[in-house]
Design a protein around this motif. Sequence first.
Motif, short mmCIF file in Angstrom:
data_model
loop_
_atom_site.label_atom_id
_atom_site.label_comp_id
_atom_site.label_asym_id
_atom_site.label_seq_id
_atom_site.Cartn_x
_atom_site.Cartn_y
_atom_site.Cartn_z
N UNK A 1 0.83 -1.20 0.00
CA UNK A 1 0.00 0.00 0.00
C UNK A 1 0.87 1.25 0.00
N UNK A 2 1.95 1.25 0.77
CA UNK A 2 2.83 2.41 0.84
C UNK A 2 3.52 2.66 -0.50
N UNK B 1 3.13 5.90 -2.86
CA UNK B 1 4.31 6.64 -3.30
C UNK B 1 4.28 6.84 -4.82
N UNK B 2 3.76 5.86 -5.55
CA UNK B 2 3.68 5.96 -7.00
C UNK B 2 2.53 6.82 -7.49
N UNK C 1 -5.74 2.11 -4.64
CA UNK C 1 -5.03 1.23 -3.70
C UNK C 1 -5.95 0.10 -3.24
N UNK C 2 -7.22 0.43 -2.97
CA UNK C 2 -8.14 -0.60 -2.51
C UNK C 2 -8.37 -1.65 -3.60
#
Length: 290
Positions: A185-186, A190-191, A198-199
């Motif tokens: 997720x991080x 970041x991207x 993300x989900x």
Amino acid sequence: MGSNVIRNSRDRASSSARSIKVNWGAMTLNLLGLGFLAVIVGFPLINIFYQAFAAGIEAYVAAIQTPDALHAIALTLIIMLVTVPLNTAFGILAAWLLARHPIPGRSLILGLIDLPLTISPVIVGLMMILLFSQVDSVFKEWVVALNLKIIFALPGMILVTVFITLPFVVREVLPALENMAMEQEEVAQTLGANSWQIFWRVILPNIRWAVLYGVILCTARAMAEFGAVAVVSGRIIQQTNTLTLHVERTYMEYQTVAAFASASLLTVVALITIVSQEILSRQKDDSKTK
């Protein structure tokens, strides 16, 4: 030398005898366990289908094609189609919040989520009547002012079913999220990925088996609910009579074939649930090994 050989052979013989005794003991325990399952689960399960088809296939088909049975099936499906998506959305959101955010009173929230598993369904139905009845309830003025009919109607049946099936998706998804590392997720954040991306692209693929498992359990429980629905529905034929209530009514009216025919449909749902759980469990194990 000879005495040592004799002693060793005696030891091997005694150990073989002990192993045979242990095997017989294990076999006896297995037979007792299988016998218990046969009496408690196997024979009643077989009897449901035997009684359903006792009068022939034509009688079976006719029993599940009556207007009362068709309405009960349709109403059960409607309740399930509303309940399962609601609890799936709530379960994923609640599990994500509990797993990813330090919420005060986390143990209390988990206890409240598990509460439907410990309360009698009859008490749940009574609780809804005390809250939403138009006669004498906590929200009587609000219900009357908005002209809402919740008790003895479809909304009340959906409410109690949602309450009863609330924990299943949460309790399956939460451990999956807790065991999932946050590095993915991080990196996605970041991207430049937003929360929604993300989900869908990171979180959901990793918890999909847990979500499906919870949905299957929630679906089976929603379709099989009896106690709470019986209290708030009024059991009005072709209005608020679900499939489980239809089984009880036809059996009490000595319509044996109709009762067991409807019961066989619910039994098939239960068997599909068991098979689906086994398939998902194997798929989950295979995905871990890859």
